[in-house]
Design a protein around this motif. Structure first.
Motif, mmCIF file in Angstrom:
data_model
loop_
_atom_site.group_PDB
_atom_site.id
_atom_site.type_symbol
_atom_site.label_atom_id
_atom_site.label_comp_id
_atom_site.label_asym_id
_atom_site.label_seq_id
_atom_site.Cartn_x
_atom_site.Cartn_y
_atom_site.Cartn_z
ATOM 1 N N UNK A 40 0.801 -1.228 0.000
ATOM 2 C CA UNK A 40 0.000 0.000 0.000
ATOM 3 C C UNK A 40 0.831 1.274 0.000
ATOM 4 N N UNK A 41 2.121 1.181 0.339
ATOM 5 C CA UNK A 41 3.004 2.351 0.346
ATOM 6 C C UNK A 41 4.444 1.855 0.492
ATOM 7 N N UNK A 42 5.368 2.770 0.754
ATOM 8 C CA UNK A 42 6.770 2.364 0.855
ATOM 9 C C UNK A 42 7.018 1.407 2.017
ATOM 10 N N UNK A 43 6.503 1.754 3.195
ATOM 11 C CA UNK A 43 6.715 0.906 4.371
ATOM 12 C C UNK A 43 6.119 -0.476 4.159
ATOM 13 N N UNK A 44 4.925 -0.511 3.603
ATOM 14 C CA UNK A 44 4.252 -1.768 3.294
ATOM 15 C C UNK A 44 5.070 -2.591 2.300
ATOM 16 N N UNK A 45 5.592 -1.930 1.268
ATOM 17 C CA UNK A 45 6.397 -2.627 0.252
ATOM 18 C C UNK A 45 7.653 -3.234 0.880
ATOM 19 N N UNK A 46 8.296 -2.469 1.749
ATOM 20 C CA UNK A 46 9.510 -2.957 2.419
ATOM 21 C C UNK A 46 9.198 -4.157 3.302
ATOM 22 N N UNK A 49 8.355 -7.285 1.152
ATOM 23 C CA UNK A 49 9.544 -7.881 0.539
ATOM 24 C C UNK A 49 10.337 -8.678 1.564
ATOM 25 N N UNK A 50 10.409 -8.169 2.803
ATOM 26 C CA UNK A 50 11.109 -8.915 3.844
ATOM 27 C C UNK A 50 10.380 -10.213 4.162
ATOM 28 N N UNK A 51 9.054 -10.171 4.187
ATOM 29 C CA UNK A 51 8.277 -11.393 4.404
ATOM 30 C C UNK A 51 8.565 -12.412 3.304
ATOM 31 N N UNK A 52 8.664 -11.929 2.070
ATOM 32 C CA UNK A 52 8.946 -12.833 0.951
ATOM 33 C C UNK A 52 10.339 -13.442 1.063
ATOM 34 N N UNK A 62 5.065 -4.492 -4.958
ATOM 35 C CA UNK A 62 5.260 -3.165 -4.369
ATOM 36 C C UNK A 62 4.412 -2.138 -5.099
ATOM 37 N N UNK A 63 3.805 -1.228 -4.334
ATOM 38 C CA UNK A 63 2.977 -0.220 -4.971
ATOM 39 C C UNK A 63 2.406 0.767 -3.977
ATOM 40 N N UNK A 64 1.349 1.473 -4.421
ATOM 41 C CA UNK A 64 0.673 2.471 -3.608
ATOM 42 C C UNK A 64 -0.832 2.283 -3.773
#
Length: 259
Positions: A40-46, A49-52, A62-64
């Motif tokens: 949903x945003x930068x923090x969410x994308x980060x 990706x760590x979960x993956x 990753x997106x908004x």
């Protein structure tokens, strides 16, 4: 429930830690081959990706998410830089799209900057040849299609799709995919979509942690009921539907068949 299936759209980072760990620990129990977790945003994308990176059956996009106020240009560029840097680790770009529900709450909201932002994400999907996950509701799907066609993006996944028959036909003609949620058990519009859309272009999702049942929190196991409903509506064997849905998701997201 012995057939494998993939949750094609979930916000894994939005769950509290306890529920998220329960989901991850129960993937085998409920025959969940993978989770496509959108951001949903930068923090969410980060976070996703760590979960993956920590869980081999989690795949991050990753997106908004468009149903929120626009960020500053600096913040948006942070998301684009993240996508540029991690393009090889991301399965897709998403969730991106247009703010349909936000506009229902605020009729004065300008759509133009959201359209421009969506086009920027679509350009990256084209450049990096990544699938794109879209939140484009009702007539917004037409605008999204215009941009996808403009930039010759073919791998588009419309989640939680709601649109008229003309838009459905346009998606079908372009080979775009749609995914259906557990609301197919009781929502007539979703059931009609299943009837009209070819099985070869369908996927299943939970959009968790969105709640469909007031007495039960949303868990990927719920998509097995969705598959059963699709089987009934399509009048096809449950095995045929499971196999096709799984194959669709693996093909669209270019997932490994060995995991």
């Amino acid at each position: 429930m012995s057939h494998l299936i993939i949750d094609a759209h979930i916000h894994l980072d939005w769950y509290d830690k306890r529920k998220r760990e329960q989901i991850l620990n129960e993937l085998d129990r409920y025959h969940i081959k993978g989770l496509i977790t959108v951001s949903s945003d930068f923090t969410s994308s980060s976070h996703n990706l760590q979960l993956a990176k920590n869980h081999r059956r989690v795949y991050a996009a990753a997106g908004f998410h468009p149903e929120q106020q626009l960020l500053t240009r600096v913040n948006l560029n942070e998301i684009f830089s993240f996508i540029d840097e991690h393009k090889d680790d991301l399965i897709a770009i998403g969730e991106v799209g247009l703010p349909y529900y936000l506009r229902q709450e605020d009729a004065s909201l300008s759509l133009k900057p959201y359209i421009e932002l969506l086009e920027e994400f679509i350009k990256r999907a084209a450049t990096y040849q990544k699938p794109i996950v879209l939140h484009a509701i009702y007539e917004d799907a037409e605008m999204a299609c215009d941009l996808l066609e403009k930039h010759k993006v073919q791998k588009a996944h419309f989640h939680w799709f709601k649109g008229n028959s003309a838009t459905i036909n346009r998606l079908k003609q372009n080979g775009y995919y749609v995914s259906v949620t557990p609301d197919c058990l009781y929502k007539e519009r979703t059931r009609q979509l299943i009837q009209l859309f070819p099985l070869e272009l369908l996927m299943v999702e939970t959009d968790g942690p969105w709640e469909f049942n007031q007495t039960e929190w949303t868990h990927p196991r719920m998509i097995h009921d969705s598959v059963k409903t699709i089987s009934e509506i399509k009048k096809l064997s449950i095995e045929t539907v499971y196999n096709q849905l799984l194959a669709n998701t693996i093909k669209f997201y270019q997932l490994s068949t060995t995991e």
